[in-house]
Design a protein around this motif. Structure first.
Motif, short mmCIF file in Angstrom:
data_model
loop_
_atom_site.label_atom_id
_atom_site.label_comp_id
_atom_site.label_asym_id
_atom_site.label_seq_id
_atom_site.Cartn_x
_atom_site.Cartn_y
_atom_site.Cartn_z
N ASN A 67 -3.37 12.89 -9.38
CA ASN A 67 -2.93 11.49 -9.07
C ASN A 67 -2.52 11.23 -7.74
O ASN A 67 -3.03 10.42 -7.02
N CYS A 68 -1.55 12.08 -7.58
CA CYS A 68 -1.16 12.21 -6.23
C CYS A 68 -1.95 12.41 -4.85
O CYS A 68 -2.20 11.33 -3.79
N ARG B 174 -8.58 4.62 -8.15
CA ARG B 174 -8.01 5.97 -8.45
C ARG B 174 -8.24 5.82 -10.15
O ARG B 174 -8.55 7.16 -10.47
N ARG C 213 0.83 -1.24 -0.02
CA ARG C 213 -0.11 0.06 -0.05
C ARG C 213 0.91 1.40 -0.04
O ARG C 213 0.40 2.26 -0.81
N PHE D 265 1.86 2.02 -3.38
CA PHE D 265 0.95 2.78 -4.20
C PHE D 265 0.91 4.15 -3.91
O PHE D 265 0.94 5.03 -4.75
N LEU D 266 1.05 4.66 -2.56
CA LEU D 266 1.10 5.91 -2.20
C LEU D 266 2.35 6.78 -2.59
O LEU D 266 2.27 7.59 -3.33
N ASP E 257 -1.89 16.75 -13.62
CA ASP E 257 -2.06 15.25 -13.90
C ASP E 257 -1.42 14.69 -12.80
O ASP E 257 -2.05 13.76 -12.00
N GLY E 258 -0.10 15.05 -12.54
CA GLY E 258 0.66 14.32 -11.40
C GLY E 258 0.02 14.95 -10.14
O GLY E 258 -0.06 13.90 -9.08
N VAL E 259 -0.50 16.07 -9.84
CA VAL E 259 -1.01 16.51 -8.69
C VAL E 259 -2.17 15.74 -8.11
O VAL E 259 -2.66 15.36 -7.22
N PHE F 164 0.10 18.93 -17.71
CA PHE F 164 0.98 17.97 -17.29
C PHE F 164 1.43 17.95 -15.82
O PHE F 164 1.35 17.06 -14.96
N LEU F 165 1.50 19.13 -15.29
CA LEU F 165 1.64 19.31 -13.69
C LEU F 165 0.35 18.68 -12.99
O LEU F 165 0.36 18.02 -12.11
N LEU G 249 -6.82 -0.13 -4.86
CA LEU G 249 -6.65 1.31 -4.76
C LEU G 249 -6.44 1.72 -6.15
O LEU G 249 -6.85 2.77 -6.55
N SER G 250 -5.52 1.18 -6.79
CA SER G 250 -5.05 1.54 -8.22
C SER G 250 -6.32 1.64 -9.24
O SER G 250 -6.43 2.55 -10.13
N CYS H 15 4.51 13.10 -8.77
CA CYS H 15 3.86 14.50 -8.67
C CYS H 15 5.27 15.37 -8.59
O CYS H 15 5.42 16.31 -8.97
N GLY I 267 2.50 7.60 -6.61
CA GLY I 267 1.84 8.91 -6.86
C GLY I 267 2.59 10.09 -6.32
O GLY I 267 2.72 11.16 -7.08
N ARG J 185 9.87 12.65 -17.37
CA ARG J 185 9.41 11.96 -16.22
C ARG J 185 9.49 10.57 -16.27
O ARG J 185 10.08 9.97 -15.36
N LEU K 161 -7.48 8.02 -1.16
CA LEU K 161 -7.95 6.56 -1.26
C LEU K 161 -7.21 6.01 0.08
O LEU K 161 -7.86 5.13 0.37
N TYR K 162 -5.83 5.96 -0.03
CA TYR K 162 -5.19 5.37 1.01
C TYR K 162 -5.58 5.73 2.32
O TYR K 162 -5.91 4.68 3.05
N GLY L 159 -4.70 9.40 -4.71
CA GLY L 159 -4.11 8.38 -4.18
C GLY L 159 -3.83 8.25 -2.84
O GLY L 159 -4.37 7.55 -1.88
N ALA L 160 -3.68 9.30 -2.36
CA ALA L 160 -3.45 9.76 -0.79
C ALA L 160 -4.78 9.70 0.06
O ALA L 160 -5.00 8.97 0.90
#
Lengths: 225, 225
Positions: free
Chosen positions: B48-49, B71, A38, A41-42, B44-46, B41-42, B67-68, A49, A45, A71, B55-56, B52-53
């Motif tokens: 996802n992160c 997300r 887990r 997974f975290l 998208d990463g934010v 681009f920026l 979790l994946s 980012c 991400g 990236r 959901l975690y 993800g957090a």
């Protein structure tokens, strides 16, 4: 619980408030159900980012597609495996007996996953900026080396072009050995450039990845002295 | 420069210190070279992160693979398009004349990209926690609705199973219309459940996506009253 290794925290440049999070990040699923899957997974991400934001800042002239390629090169298994090796993460991993015997502590996938887990653990422990600082520290040399003009090309291609432009012969790649079980081997490859008396080594989860790592080491010695 | 729309900032629950960043996030490449592609681009990463957090934290019992999947369902084009529509982002977009005429302001891909760009702009303006707060605000109802037991199944399947278990007939899907040019159409579909006198609508970048959106709306009305 064994305390999280101080040496590793020192090399990360980060002291965990909750060292049990680092312990969990170092625990493979073969060892315990309280493992690092887990956290991986975290951390995946978080890494995406942070690296995305660092590239965005550093290269204001690059377009979205180029940033994405840079990236992808930085966050894939090979650089994470190399960083884990530099940090000696393998020594601190908690693996089940079978994995331990089959060389799991040196396996690229296990080490790369552990690196992502460590970032996830740091994010939980101290937030985004702490994880960002660790990434900046660990990726500093790789970020400094990025040359947007060439980074789309792989290391073997760059090395070959550099040698050809100087009328040198092509490099020879030689498989030095493999370790681990059939489905999860680690390959070690040598790259030799006879005319220059240079030999470098690389390791990776495939023969191709190991050749790229060896070529990268040679290219750095030659083209960026 | 036109000032960033206050109504949109209010709906985001975030006031930009540098409203020019929001302006840029709303600028399509057809309008200006100073467009939103790098911010996307920026962002998208934010996104996802942050997702993800979230959901975690929310699902401590779920494994990495689950979790994946959750997300991936939350950060893909369709939910971003729907959120952009709820926020009326299309009204604030800056599009070139051709895009404007061909209905670009309602196109799922353009709207979803703009949502990611807005998150990237907020991240630049005020940092990770500010972007996190916006995501939490915008995705609140979607996060609250997640049912890990069913979320692997798509909305059409869930709706059909719900109706069959109650001996109702199957829903009828009907294409209501399309807009935009051939390569970038938006589809509107109705979902009708005759026995229950229920009709809902959905829109998406494909007929299938629009059917799923319509089924989702029907399922929410029926199964989660």
């Amino acid at each position: 619980m064994v305390h999280a290794p101080d040496a590793l925290q020192a090399r990360l440049g980060f002291a965990f408030t909750r060292p049990e999070l680092l312990e969990q990040a170092l625990t493979h699923r073969s060892y315990s159900v309280a493992n690092n899957e887990r956290l991986e997974f975290l951390g995946d991400g978080v890494l995406n980012c942070v690296v995305g934001a660092l590239l965005y800042e550093r290269f204001p002239e690059l377009r979205e597609g180029q940033l994405s390629r840079l990236r992808a090169n930085l966050v894939n298994q090979q650089p994470l495996y190399e960083i884990a090796t530099e940090l000696d993460v393998g020594r601190h991993l908690r693996l089940g007996e079978g994995e331990l015997k089959s060389g799991g502590a040196g396996r690229p996938s296990i080490l790369a996953d552990a690196m992502e887990s460590i970032l996830g653990a740091a994010f939980l422990d101290a937030g985004f900026d702490a994880a960002r600082a660790i990434v900046l520290h660990l990726f500093a040399s790789r970020l400094a080396e990025i040359d947007p003009a060439t980074h789309g090309k792989d290391a073997k291609t760059l090395l070959q072009e550099w040698l050809q432009s100087r009328k040198h012969g092509l490099p020879q790649y030689e498989l030095l050995g493999t370790s681990g079980q059939a489905h999860a081997q680690t390959f070690r490859v040598a790259c030799r450039i006879g005319a220059l008396g240079l030999a470098t080594e690389g390791a990776g989860a495939s023969r191709k990845a190991a050749e790229q790592a060896a070529a990268q080491a040679a290219y750095q010695r030659l083209a960026r002295p």
